[in-house]
Write a protein that holds these residues in place. Sequence first.
Motif, short mmCIF file in Angstrom:
data_model
loop_
_atom_site.label_atom_id
_atom_site.label_comp_id
_atom_site.label_asym_id
_atom_site.label_seq_id
_atom_site.Cartn_x
_atom_site.Cartn_y
_atom_site.Cartn_z
N THR A 193 30.25 52.64 39.71
CA THR A 193 30.53 51.57 38.76
C THR A 193 31.47 50.53 39.34
O THR A 193 31.18 49.32 39.34
CB THR A 193 31.14 52.14 37.46
OG1 THR A 193 30.24 53.11 36.91
CG2 THR A 193 31.38 51.04 36.44
N MET A 194 32.60 50.97 39.84
CA MET A 194 33.58 50.03 40.37
C MET A 194 33.13 49.44 41.70
O MET A 194 33.37 48.27 41.99
CB MET A 194 34.93 50.73 40.52
CG MET A 194 35.57 51.09 39.18
SD MET A 194 36.96 52.24 39.34
CE MET A 194 38.03 51.33 40.45
N GLY A 195 32.43 50.25 42.51
CA GLY A 195 31.92 49.74 43.77
C GLY A 195 30.95 48.59 43.55
O GLY A 195 31.02 47.54 44.21
N ALA A 196 30.04 48.75 42.59
CA ALA A 196 29.07 47.70 42.29
C ALA A 196 29.76 46.48 41.69
O ALA A 196 29.40 45.33 42.00
CB ALA A 196 28.01 48.23 41.32
N ALA A 197 30.76 46.71 40.83
CA ALA A 197 31.48 45.59 40.20
C ALA A 197 32.20 44.75 41.25
O ALA A 197 32.17 43.52 41.19
CB ALA A 197 32.48 46.12 39.17
N VAL A 198 32.83 45.40 42.21
CA VAL A 198 33.54 44.67 43.26
C VAL A 198 32.56 43.88 44.12
O VAL A 198 32.78 42.71 44.43
CB VAL A 198 34.36 45.65 44.13
CG1 VAL A 198 34.89 44.95 45.37
CG2 VAL A 198 35.51 46.24 43.32
N ALA A 199 31.46 44.53 44.52
CA ALA A 199 30.47 43.85 45.37
C ALA A 199 29.90 42.63 44.65
O ALA A 199 29.77 41.55 45.25
CB ALA A 199 29.35 44.83 45.74
N TYR A 200 29.57 42.78 43.38
CA TYR A 200 28.99 41.67 42.64
C TYR A 200 30.00 40.54 42.44
O TYR A 200 29.65 39.36 42.53
CB TYR A 200 28.48 42.17 41.28
CG TYR A 200 27.64 41.15 40.53
CD1 TYR A 200 26.37 40.80 40.98
CD2 TYR A 200 28.12 40.53 39.38
CE1 TYR A 200 25.60 39.87 40.31
CE2 TYR A 200 27.36 39.60 38.69
CZ TYR A 200 26.09 39.28 39.17
OH TYR A 200 25.34 38.35 38.50
N ASP A 201 31.25 40.91 42.19
CA ASP A 201 32.28 39.90 41.99
C ASP A 201 32.53 39.11 43.27
O ASP A 201 32.69 37.88 43.24
CB ASP A 201 33.58 40.55 41.51
CG ASP A 201 34.55 39.53 40.96
OD1 ASP A 201 34.39 39.12 39.81
OD2 ASP A 201 35.47 39.13 41.70
N LEU A 202 32.56 39.79 44.39
CA LEU A 202 32.74 39.09 45.67
C LEU A 202 31.58 38.14 45.93
O LEU A 202 31.77 37.01 46.40
CB LEU A 202 32.83 40.10 46.82
CG LEU A 202 34.18 40.81 47.00
CD1 LEU A 202 34.07 41.87 48.08
CD2 LEU A 202 35.28 39.82 47.34
N PHE A 203 30.37 38.60 45.62
CA PHE A 203 29.20 37.74 45.81
C PHE A 203 29.28 36.49 44.94
O PHE A 203 29.03 35.37 45.39
CB PHE A 203 27.94 38.53 45.50
CG PHE A 203 26.68 37.70 45.55
CD1 PHE A 203 26.12 37.35 46.77
CD2 PHE A 203 26.07 37.27 44.38
CE1 PHE A 203 24.97 36.57 46.84
CE2 PHE A 203 24.92 36.49 44.43
CZ PHE A 203 24.36 36.15 45.66
N GLN A 204 29.66 36.67 43.68
CA GLN A 204 29.73 35.55 42.74
C GLN A 204 30.81 34.54 43.13
O GLN A 204 30.68 33.35 42.85
CB GLN A 204 29.99 36.06 41.31
CG GLN A 204 28.82 36.80 40.70
CD GLN A 204 27.64 35.90 40.39
OE1 GLN A 204 27.80 34.71 40.11
NE2 GLN A 204 26.44 36.44 40.48
N ASN A 205 31.89 35.03 43.76
CA ASN A 205 33.02 34.15 44.09
C ASN A 205 33.08 33.80 45.58
O ASN A 205 34.10 33.31 46.06
CB ASN A 205 34.34 34.82 43.67
CG ASN A 205 34.51 34.84 42.17
OD1 ASN A 205 34.88 33.84 41.55
ND2 ASN A 205 34.24 35.98 41.55
N ARG A 206 31.99 34.04 46.31
CA ARG A 206 32.00 33.84 47.76
C ARG A 206 32.33 32.40 48.16
O ARG A 206 32.92 32.17 49.21
CB ARG A 206 30.65 34.25 48.34
CG ARG A 206 29.48 33.40 47.87
CD ARG A 206 28.14 34.04 48.25
NE ARG A 206 27.00 33.21 47.86
CZ ARG A 206 26.52 33.11 46.63
NH1 ARG A 206 27.11 33.80 45.64
NH2 ARG A 206 25.48 32.36 46.36
N ALA A 207 32.01 31.44 47.31
CA ALA A 207 32.21 30.03 47.67
C ALA A 207 33.63 29.55 47.45
O ALA A 207 34.02 28.51 47.98
CB ALA A 207 31.24 29.15 46.88
N VAL A 208 34.43 30.30 46.67
CA VAL A 208 35.77 29.81 46.33
C VAL A 208 36.88 30.64 46.95
O VAL A 208 38.05 30.30 46.82
CB VAL A 208 35.96 29.77 44.79
CG1 VAL A 208 35.02 28.75 44.18
CG2 VAL A 208 35.76 31.14 44.18
#
Length: 268
Positions: A193-208
């Motif tokens: 759960t937390m591993g997927a949440a971190v990966a997705y959050d990094l992907f979503q914020n990769r530009a900033v």
Amino acid sequence: MGDWLLALLLGIVEGLTEFIPVSSTGHLLLLGHFLGFESTGKTFEVVIQLGALLAVITVYLRRLFQLATQWPHDPQARHFLIGLLVAFLPAMVIGVFMYDIIKTVFFETPVIICVSLIIGGFVLLWLDRRPMTPVHLDAAKYPMRMYLIIGVVQCLAMIPGVSRSGATIAGGLLLGADKRSAAEFSFFLALPTMGAAVAYDLFQNRAVLDFSDFGLIAIGFIAATVTAFLTVRAVLAFVTRHGFAVFAWWRILVGTVGLAGLWLTGAL
């Protein structure tokens, strides 16, 4: 207080609170609000959870290795791994669809966090005092339906202040698990759960994200890893002997103090 020192403090708080039912994210967001700590896209608060995950992997390394090597020929290992996947899927689906609301509304509204802490505290008190006769004593042997229901209940923790561990433990207790196995399953369910949440959050914020963000994250990560490692085993022993009442009262205290602070600063 400088950002580096704040990152260290928040990392320690993450490690101490991730695996007890008090909402580590709620604590991090409230501390960040009152201490003036801002991370890009609130990514710091999510990513340092990897430090807590590393602590769980270290503590349960032998068990995880056994699961990884035995599942092809061990029905019980397969049952547990499939159960973890079933429990993880609701959070994965709902988390993707609700990501924007979670980050732009829930994470940015301290009053929601405080109210969730207080309500969750009273729910935890009720559960702790409710007379129950556990029928499920081993997290690896829960019925598949039970894994699914716990996974659905876990989705409530997308509201900061609810607590992922608190939601999964409460779900387990209501379905007949004993306190120790409910807490242990919460630890294992944290990995996907937390591993997927971190990966997705990094992907979503990769530009900033920029270099300074990663420096702060590194400090928080190390602090979270060390404190979580020292805490995780103690949690199982503590809840087995004493239950969850102390965590419930802590939630109520933090939520109440948080509301008072918001009112005094004019944010309520």
